[in-house]
Design a protein around this motif. Structure first.
Motif, PDB file in Angstrom:
ATOM      1  N   GLY A   1      -6.541   7.887  -9.110  1.00  0.00           N
ATOM      2  CA  GLY A   1      -6.872   7.446  -7.757  1.00  0.00           C
ATOM      3  C   GLY A   1      -6.738   5.946  -7.595  1.00  0.00           C
ATOM      4  N   ASP A   2      -7.149   5.196  -8.622  1.00  0.00           N
ATOM      5  CA  ASP A   2      -7.029   3.738  -8.568  1.00  0.00           C
ATOM      6  C   ASP A   2      -5.563   3.311  -8.558  1.00  0.00           C
TER       7      ASP A   2
ATOM      8  N   ALA B   1      -3.053   4.957  -7.404  1.00  0.00           N
ATOM      9  CA  ALA B   1      -2.447   5.291  -6.118  1.00  0.00           C
ATOM     10  C   ALA B   1      -2.985   4.431  -4.981  1.00  0.00           C
ATOM     11  N   ARG B   2      -4.013   3.648  -5.260  1.00  0.00           N
ATOM     12  CA  ARG B   2      -4.639   2.848  -4.214  1.00  0.00           C
ATOM     13  C   ARG B   2      -4.317   1.363  -4.358  1.00  0.00           C
ATOM     14  N   GLU B   3      -4.063   0.897  -5.566  1.00  0.00           N
ATOM     15  CA  GLU B   3      -3.834  -0.524  -5.784  1.00  0.00           C
ATOM     16  C   GLU B   3      -2.403  -0.935  -5.450  1.00  0.00           C
TER      17      GLU B   3
ATOM     18  N   ARG C   1       0.837  -1.208   0.000  1.00  0.00           N
ATOM     19  CA  ARG C   1       0.000   0.000   0.000  1.00  0.00           C
ATOM     20  C   ARG C   1       0.869   1.255   0.000  1.00  0.00           C
TER      21      ARG C   1
ATOM     22  N   SER D   1       2.254   2.379  -3.270  1.00  0.00           N
ATOM     23  CA  SER D   1       1.307   3.035  -4.169  1.00  0.00           C
ATOM     24  C   SER D   1       0.974   4.440  -3.685  1.00  0.00           C
ATOM     25  N   VAL D   2       0.711   4.559  -2.383  1.00  0.00           N
ATOM     26  CA  VAL D   2       0.274   5.846  -1.829  1.00  0.00           C
ATOM     27  C   VAL D   2       1.394   6.887  -1.884  1.00  0.00           C
TER      28      VAL D   2
END
Length: 226
Positions: free
Chosen positions: A126-127, A129-131, A86, A89-90
């Motif tokens: 957004g996806d 940065a979240r996956e 996580r 990605s973030v």
């Protein structure tokens, strides 16, 4: 699936142990419903969950993303594997926002920020940065490389493009496109040229070392089987 190659990079090679680690890490971090979908949704996922040998055959699709896997393995020494993915990605997602803002400020175009935000939303940023995938890291390094290219910082261009390739070897195509575009624009950049040929030289040994089955097979697996 990136949990297993990251754990493998720490020295664990037994398929049964890698399988147990990946699924137990997921079980501890996601909802019961999501875990059920990932393990019982269809025949392929059922077999992956019940058969460590079958699970190990698909790891070549993931271990080839060398930079991402090694960073996940390193972070796993400080946080659990799920949190490591996580973070990978973030944090790059936040840094992409910083680089883009810096770029706009340098071009005195901060008034275009709302348009840029709209474009990022349209591109499903957004996806990304979240996956738990290498996409955020490879996007960060490639965007930063373009910024460095426009600033004519060839050493930085070279380093960032090679990192882009190491995060996702299929991005060799993007590195090649940037090199060709730079030549067509008459803005010859040794950074892009060197990055392309270094990445090209690394491509075959790197994919073979990771037991990658080939990108057409990868494409079919990702978009049809998985």
């Amino acid at each position: 699936a990136y949990l297993a190659p990251a754990h493998e990079a720490t020295g664990v090679t037994d398929p049964v142990a890698l399988h147990a680690y990946a699924y137990e890490t997921l079980r501890a971090n996601i909802s019961v419903g999501d875990f059920t979908v990932l393990t019982q949704d269809r025949e392929y996922r059922i077999r992956q969950y019940n058969d460590p040998a079958a699970f190990s055959t698909m790891l070549g699709f993931y271990r080839v993303k060398l930079l991402y896997v090694e960073m996940a393995a390193w972070l796993s020494g400080y946080v659990d594997g799920y949190t490591a993915l996580r973070l990978l990605s973030v944090v790059p997602g936040l840094l992409i926002g910083f680089v883009v803002t810096l770029w706009l400020a340098k071009e005195r175009a901060l008034h275009l920020a709302p348009l840029v935000i709209a474009l990022l939303v349209t591109a499903l940023f957004g996806d990304i940065a979240r996956e738990g995938t290498p996409d955020a890291i490879s996007s960060l390094t490639f965007i930063a490389a373009i910024f460095a290219f426009l600033a004519r910082r060839d050493g930085l261009v070279f380093g960032l493009l090679v990192l882009t390739f190491l995060a996702r070897p299929d991005h060799l195509a993007y590195v090649g496109v940037l090199m060709v575009v730079s030549l067509m624009m008459g803005q010859r950049s040794w950074g892009t040229i060197a990055a392309f040929f270094v990445s090209l030289a690394l491509y075959v040994p790197m994919t073979k070392a990771g037991a990658h089955p080939g990108w057409w097979t990868h494409f079919y697996f990702t978009h049809v089987v998985f």
